[in-house]
Design a protein around this motif. Sequence first.
Motif, PDB file in Angstrom:
ATOM      1  N   GLY A  58      46.989  34.561  45.659  1.00 59.46           N
ATOM      2  CA  GLY A  58      48.345  34.899  45.233  1.00 59.46           C
ATOM      3  C   GLY A  58      48.627  36.383  45.317  1.00 59.46           C
ATOM      4  O   GLY A  58      49.697  36.810  45.762  1.00 59.46           O
ATOM      5  N   ALA A  59      47.653  37.204  44.889  1.00 60.33           N
ATOM      6  CA  ALA A  59      47.841  38.654  44.920  1.00 60.33           C
ATOM      7  C   ALA A  59      47.984  39.168  46.346  1.00 60.33           C
ATOM      8  O   ALA A  59      48.781  40.080  46.622  1.00 60.33           O
ATOM      9  CB  ALA A  59      46.670  39.345  44.216  1.00 60.33           C
ATOM     10  N   LEU A  60      47.219  38.608  47.283  1.00 58.06           N
ATOM     11  CA  LEU A  60      47.325  39.018  48.684  1.00 58.06           C
ATOM     12  C   LEU A  60      48.707  38.681  49.256  1.00 58.06           C
ATOM     13  O   LEU A  60      49.329  39.494  49.944  1.00 58.06           O
ATOM     14  CB  LEU A  60      46.231  38.348  49.509  1.00 58.06           C
ATOM     15  N   SER A  85      51.293  39.829  30.047  1.00 59.50           N
ATOM     16  CA  SER A  85      51.466  38.547  30.734  1.00 59.50           C
ATOM     17  C   SER A  85      50.373  38.335  31.766  1.00 59.50           C
ATOM     18  O   SER A  85      49.924  37.200  31.984  1.00 59.50           O
ATOM     19  CB  SER A  85      52.845  38.469  31.396  1.00 59.50           C
ATOM     20  N   GLY A  86      49.910  39.417  32.412  1.00 62.31           N
ATOM     21  CA  GLY A  86      48.838  39.290  33.389  1.00 62.31           C
ATOM     22  C   GLY A  86      47.539  38.829  32.764  1.00 62.31           C
ATOM     23  O   GLY A  86      46.848  37.949  33.293  1.00 62.31           O
ATOM     24  N   GLY A 198      51.455  41.404  37.725  1.00 63.67           N
ATOM     25  CA  GLY A 198      50.895  40.488  36.738  1.00 63.67           C
ATOM     26  C   GLY A 198      49.768  39.668  37.340  1.00 63.67           C
ATOM     27  O   GLY A 198      48.722  39.465  36.720  1.00 63.67           O
ATOM     28  N   CYS A 199      49.977  39.197  38.580  1.00 60.32           N
ATOM     29  CA  CYS A 199      48.937  38.432  39.279  1.00 60.32           C
ATOM     30  C   CYS A 199      47.718  39.310  39.534  1.00 60.32           C
ATOM     31  O   CYS A 199      46.574  38.854  39.402  1.00 60.32           O
ATOM     32  CB  CYS A 199      49.504  37.898  40.590  1.00 60.32           C
ATOM     33  N   LEU A 200      47.954  40.568  39.899  1.00 56.53           N
ATOM     34  CA  LEU A 200      46.841  41.490  40.152  1.00 56.53           C
ATOM     35  C   LEU A 200      46.040  41.743  38.878  1.00 56.53           C
ATOM     36  O   LEU A 200      44.801  41.769  38.902  1.00 56.53           O
ATOM     37  CB  LEU A 200      47.379  42.802  40.710  1.00 56.53           C
ATOM     38  N   ALA A 239      56.025  30.385  43.161  1.00 62.71           N
ATOM     39  CA  ALA A 239      56.607  29.776  41.962  1.00 62.71           C
ATOM     40  C   ALA A 239      56.716  30.760  40.800  1.00 62.71           C
ATOM     41  O   ALA A 239      57.689  30.725  40.049  1.00 62.71           O
ATOM     42  CB  ALA A 239      55.794  28.554  41.545  1.00 62.71           C
ATOM     43  N   PHE A 240      55.745  31.643  40.640  1.00 69.70           N
ATOM     44  CA  PHE A 240      55.842  32.616  39.556  1.00 69.70           C
ATOM     45  C   PHE A 240      56.941  33.643  39.842  1.00 69.70           C
ATOM     46  O   PHE A 240      57.551  34.183  38.910  1.00 69.70           O
ATOM     47  CB  PHE A 240      54.502  33.325  39.344  1.00 69.70           C
TER      48      PHE A 240
END
Length: 339
Positions: A58-60, A85-86, A198-200, A239-240
């Motif tokens: 996801g981060a990539l 949130s992350g 947040g994903c990172l 989706a996020f």
Amino acid sequence: MSNTSSSSPVSSTRKVELLAAGAAVVTVVLWASAFVSIRSAGEAYSPGALALGRLLAGALALGAIWMVRREGMPPRAAWRGIAVSGVLWFGFYMVALNWGEQQVDAGTAALVVNIGPILIALLGARLLGDAMPPRLLVGMAVSFAGAVAVGLSMSGEGGASVLGVALCVLAAVAYAAGVVAQKPALGSASPLQVTTFGCLVGAVVCLPFAGQLVREAADAPVSATLNMVYLGVFPTALAFTTWAYALARTTASRMGATTYAVPALVVLMSWLALDEVPGLLTLAGGALCLAGVAVSRSRARGKGTADATATGAEAGTEAGAGPRGAVQGARTGRPTTED
């Protein structure tokens, strides 16, 4: 000229509402599809490794889009919400849910995790000042009853261990806290910025599972790895981001209620993709979930025109200034919350 100037704000408001509703639909459909993919990937990957692999993918994907769009770093004011949130939602929630679903049957997991939207509503009202209109409360009650029916119908012989139930409760709490923390960040940062970083942060939190991921990836079937990548690119990256877009234009409580459509969609997707024919109780529960979402997102009769006119200026601000104006409107509890 008078007619044009008066109708323009209403038209802008409706456009924002439709875009936000569309983003919410994309979110719940992709999150529902995640349950099918997790079932496959979870057979080859442990909870932490699966969460890390999903977050890295996801981060990539998000990082590539972020660089192409050149959105820059989030402003300083947004970092607290992004970090919280992350850690809680992207990191802790995914590990706890993956682990919990290995300890309890799918029905119990779905039932316990579905206290999340209720917690979001309570935290949103307490910390963000979200409005709690009667239609939202009634809709959530109907949807939760549907989630209970789906959960009971899906409960198998696996049983529910104390550890598994506790993990699912922790996952629900982390999910709710993460959503409420993310909401203020969207007042100063874009949905893409909030989601990307947040994903990172979540991936960094899960780095202790890197060794497991490398070892398990070497032995995992290609289908499991592809499902993990799918989880990262679509139910996470896309989706996020659509979730954040919609959340910036509504209240946390209403967005939480919208996710009650997920159990109904999971039933349908399992039927189509896995040939798992649902029973009557499952179908009835899914119908209740969708009915509750419809009620929670409906307008009181006769309020639509007045609400649109009252929020026209806010819609204009949203169109020109990004998420900040929308979040400020949502915090007032005014009808910008009606996606």
